[in-house]
Write a protein that holds these residues in place. Structure first.
Motif, PDB file in Angstrom:
ATOM      1  N   LEU A  67       0.845  -1.188   0.000  1.00  0.00           N
ATOM      2  CA  LEU A  67       0.000   0.000   0.000  1.00  0.00           C
ATOM      3  C   LEU A  67       0.882   1.239   0.000  1.00  0.00           C
ATOM      4  O   LEU A  67       1.653   1.454   0.917  1.00  0.00           O
ATOM      5  CB  LEU A  67      -0.910   0.005   1.227  1.00  0.00           C
ATOM      6  CG  LEU A  67      -1.913  -1.143   1.304  1.00  0.00           C
ATOM      7  CD1 LEU A  67      -2.631  -1.097   2.642  1.00  0.00           C
ATOM      8  CD2 LEU A  67      -2.922  -1.088   0.167  1.00  0.00           C
ATOM      9  N   GLN A  73      -0.394   4.536  -0.748  1.00  0.00           N
ATOM     10  CA  GLN A  73      -1.122   5.744  -0.433  1.00  0.00           C
ATOM     11  C   GLN A  73      -1.446   5.797   1.064  1.00  0.00           C
ATOM     12  O   GLN A  73      -1.531   4.781   1.728  1.00  0.00           O
ATOM     13  CB  GLN A  73      -2.420   5.790  -1.248  1.00  0.00           C
ATOM     14  CG  GLN A  73      -2.195   5.796  -2.747  1.00  0.00           C
ATOM     15  CD  GLN A  73      -1.400   7.007  -3.201  1.00  0.00           C
ATOM     16  OE1 GLN A  73      -1.636   8.118  -2.753  1.00  0.00           O
ATOM     17  NE2 GLN A  73      -0.443   6.781  -4.093  1.00  0.00           N
ATOM     18  N   GLN A 122      -3.452   5.670   4.320  1.00  0.00           N
ATOM     19  CA  GLN A 122      -4.630   4.876   4.623  1.00  0.00           C
ATOM     20  C   GLN A 122      -5.256   5.351   5.932  1.00  0.00           C
ATOM     21  O   GLN A 122      -4.562   5.818   6.837  1.00  0.00           O
ATOM     22  CB  GLN A 122      -4.264   3.392   4.742  1.00  0.00           C
ATOM     23  CG  GLN A 122      -3.613   2.802   3.499  1.00  0.00           C
ATOM     24  CD  GLN A 122      -4.559   2.754   2.314  1.00  0.00           C
ATOM     25  OE1 GLN A 122      -5.751   2.515   2.473  1.00  0.00           O
ATOM     26  NE2 GLN A 122      -4.032   2.976   1.118  1.00  0.00           N
ATOM     27  N   SER A 123      -6.573   5.201   6.029  1.00  0.00           N
ATOM     28  CA  SER A 123      -7.301   5.575   7.231  1.00  0.00           C
ATOM     29  C   SER A 123      -7.954   4.336   7.829  1.00  0.00           C
ATOM     30  O   SER A 123      -8.501   3.498   7.096  1.00  0.00           O
ATOM     31  CB  SER A 123      -8.367   6.624   6.886  1.00  0.00           C
ATOM     32  OG  SER A 123      -9.164   6.921   8.014  1.00  0.00           O
ATOM     33  N   TYR A 124      -7.895   4.215   9.142  1.00  0.00           N
ATOM     34  CA  TYR A 124      -8.422   3.051   9.845  1.00  0.00           C
ATOM     35  C   TYR A 124      -9.316   3.513  10.996  1.00  0.00           C
ATOM     36  O   TYR A 124      -9.051   4.526  11.640  1.00  0.00           O
ATOM     37  CB  TYR A 124      -7.283   2.202  10.424  1.00  0.00           C
ATOM     38  CG  TYR A 124      -6.278   1.720   9.410  1.00  0.00           C
ATOM     39  CD1 TYR A 124      -6.326   0.432   8.911  1.00  0.00           C
ATOM     40  CD2 TYR A 124      -5.271   2.574   8.953  1.00  0.00           C
ATOM     41  CE1 TYR A 124      -5.396  -0.020   7.981  1.00  0.00           C
ATOM     42  CE2 TYR A 124      -4.341   2.133   8.012  1.00  0.00           C
ATOM     43  CZ  TYR A 124      -4.403   0.845   7.538  1.00  0.00           C
ATOM     44  OH  TYR A 124      -3.494   0.417   6.605  1.00  0.00           O
ATOM     45  N   THR A 160      -4.340   7.031  11.037  1.00  0.00           N
ATOM     46  CA  THR A 160      -3.941   7.191   9.640  1.00  0.00           C
ATOM     47  C   THR A 160      -2.494   6.743   9.511  1.00  0.00           C
ATOM     48  O   THR A 160      -1.694   6.905  10.445  1.00  0.00           O
ATOM     49  CB  THR A 160      -4.077   8.643   9.156  1.00  0.00           C
ATOM     50  OG1 THR A 160      -3.165   9.476   9.894  1.00  0.00           O
ATOM     51  CG2 THR A 160      -5.503   9.144   9.348  1.00  0.00           C
ATOM     52  N   ASP A 169       0.747   6.489   6.528  1.00  0.00           N
ATOM     53  CA  ASP A 169       1.377   6.626   5.214  1.00  0.00           C
ATOM     54  C   ASP A 169       2.742   5.967   5.309  1.00  0.00           C
ATOM     55  O   ASP A 169       3.695   6.548   5.819  1.00  0.00           O
ATOM     56  CB  ASP A 169       1.508   8.103   4.838  1.00  0.00           C
ATOM     57  CG  ASP A 169       2.020   8.306   3.415  1.00  0.00           C
ATOM     58  OD1 ASP A 169       2.725   7.410   2.898  1.00  0.00           O
ATOM     59  OD2 ASP A 169       1.707   9.359   2.825  1.00  0.00           O
ATOM     60  N   CYS A 217      -0.026  -5.672  10.194  1.00  0.00           N
ATOM     61  CA  CYS A 217      -1.200  -5.466   9.348  1.00  0.00           C
ATOM     62  C   CYS A 217      -1.443  -6.735   8.541  1.00  0.00           C
ATOM     63  O   CYS A 217      -0.509  -7.305   7.970  1.00  0.00           O
ATOM     64  CB  CYS A 217      -1.004  -4.283   8.409  1.00  0.00           C
ATOM     65  SG  CYS A 217      -0.905  -2.691   9.250  1.00  0.00           S
ATOM     66  N   ARG A 235     -10.890  -7.528   4.674  1.00  0.00           N
ATOM     67  CA  ARG A 235     -10.315  -6.189   4.691  1.00  0.00           C
ATOM     68  C   ARG A 235      -9.050  -6.204   5.545  1.00  0.00           C
ATOM     69  O   ARG A 235      -8.856  -7.082   6.393  1.00  0.00           O
ATOM     70  CB  ARG A 235     -11.319  -5.173   5.265  1.00  0.00           C
ATOM     71  CG  ARG A 235     -12.556  -5.003   4.420  1.00  0.00           C
ATOM     72  CD  ARG A 235     -13.674  -4.327   5.187  1.00  0.00           C
ATOM     73  NE  ARG A 235     -13.346  -2.963   5.553  1.00  0.00           N
ATOM     74  CZ  ARG A 235     -14.108  -2.191   6.337  1.00  0.00           C
ATOM     75  NH1 ARG A 235     -15.236  -2.692   6.839  1.00  0.00           N
ATOM     76  NH2 ARG A 235     -13.761  -0.959   6.617  1.00  0.00           N
ATOM     77  N   GLU A 236      -8.214  -5.205   5.333  1.00  0.00           N
ATOM     78  CA  GLU A 236      -6.992  -5.104   6.111  1.00  0.00           C
ATOM     79  C   GLU A 236      -7.306  -4.682   7.547  1.00  0.00           C
ATOM     80  O   GLU A 236      -8.123  -3.782   7.782  1.00  0.00           O
ATOM     81  CB  GLU A 236      -6.034  -4.090   5.484  1.00  0.00           C
ATOM     82  CG  GLU A 236      -4.695  -4.043   6.209  1.00  0.00           C
ATOM     83  CD  GLU A 236      -3.797  -2.923   5.713  1.00  0.00           C
ATOM     84  OE1 GLU A 236      -2.577  -3.101   5.768  1.00  0.00           O
ATOM     85  OE2 GLU A 236      -4.325  -1.868   5.290  1.00  0.00           O
ATOM     86  N   ILE A 260      -9.356  -1.029   8.152  1.00  0.00           N
ATOM     87  CA  ILE A 260      -9.194  -0.030   7.109  1.00  0.00           C
ATOM     88  C   ILE A 260     -10.562   0.485   6.644  1.00  0.00           C
ATOM     89  O   ILE A 260     -11.528  -0.270   6.538  1.00  0.00           O
ATOM     90  CB  ILE A 260      -8.387  -0.599   5.918  1.00  0.00           C
ATOM     91  CG1 ILE A 260      -7.905   0.531   5.004  1.00  0.00           C
ATOM     92  CG2 ILE A 260      -9.185  -1.639   5.155  1.00  0.00           C
ATOM     93  CD1 ILE A 260      -6.859   0.074   3.993  1.00  0.00           C
ATOM     94  N   GLN A 290     -13.270   2.068   4.004  1.00  0.00           N
ATOM     95  CA  GLN A 290     -13.521   1.856   2.577  1.00  0.00           C
ATOM     96  C   GLN A 290     -14.436   2.942   2.033  1.00  0.00           C
ATOM     97  O   GLN A 290     -15.151   3.588   2.773  1.00  0.00           O
ATOM     98  CB  GLN A 290     -14.171   0.489   2.352  1.00  0.00           C
ATOM     99  CG  GLN A 290     -13.235  -0.657   2.628  1.00  0.00           C
ATOM    100  CD  GLN A 290     -13.852  -2.007   2.299  1.00  0.00           C
ATOM    101  OE1 GLN A 290     -15.069  -2.165   2.328  1.00  0.00           O
ATOM    102  NE2 GLN A 290     -13.013  -2.983   1.987  1.00  0.00           N
TER     103      GLN A 290
END
Length: 199
Positions: free
Chosen positions: A28, A30, A32-34, A67, A69, A150, A158-159, A197, A199
């Motif tokens: 990944l 980009q 990511q938001s969790y 979040t 990156d 992760c 999903r992650e 994560i 979606q």
């Protein structure tokens, strides 16, 4: 304590089940938001009881966001812990510490930890620098991440990321002074966190 709780937020601690499959961190690129999974996140802490023994409590209700990156080696953590959910496994102790002499759950229903990933090893975060807000007082608290993984969850498809996070602070710095001085004033914070994560 996000508030590891451990107060917590941050942020965050986790033990992931055998039903998870490894997802390479490099997959990944980009940011990511969790969203923190409250059913798998339990900020906890250890505090001295009259200098005799160490008691362990946890917050049964928490929430928050993470979040990440990996490419930029950056990210943020926010964890909120509901003080009324404090549980020592001892009814009288739990009731007393939720009261006005300690966590004052009626006046201060939330403990909040907000921070940023401040150190990485490769693309894995190992430290969070942030602030803990307790009893209306905000102070800097740093957290160490001893485990961070992760994986793709077999059921959710999903992650899911999980971490085990540790830190400490002095409760008198937040105005929680009952029983002080003690031989050991520091509160040891631990946060197990799992986040799914978005979606």
């Amino acid at each position: 304590m996000v508030l590891q709780s451990k107060f917590g937020v941050l942020l965050l601690a986790a033990s992931l089940g055998s039903s998870l499959l490894v997802l390479p961190l490099s997959g990944l690129a980009q940011p990511q938001s969790y969203t923190i999974d409250p059913s798998h996140t339990y900020p906890s802490f250890e505090a001295s009881h009259l200098g005799i023994s160490w008691w362990r409590g946890r917050f049964n209700r928490s929430s928050g966001k993470v979040t990440l990156d990996r490419t930029a080696r950056a990210g943020t953590v926010e964890v909120q812990m509901e003080t009324a959910s404090l549980d020592f496994g001892h009814n009288k102790m739990s009731e007393t510490t939720r009261g006005k002499d300690f966590f004052n759950a009626e006046q201060f229903p939330l403990i909040t930890y907000r921070g940023s990933f401040s150190r990485f090893e490769a693309d894995t975060p190992v430290e969070v620098t942030g602030e803990l807000t307790l009893l209306g007082v905000t102070k800097p608290v740093s957290l160490k991440i001893s485990s961070f993984k992760c994986m793709t969850h077999n059921l959710l498809k999903r992650e899911v990321c999980g971490a085990d996070v540790h830190g400490s602070f002095k409760r008198s710095e937040f105005g929680m002074n009952r029983g002080i001085p003690l031989p050991e004033e520091a509160v040891r914070l631990a946060i197990q966190v799992e986040a799914v994560i978005d979606q």
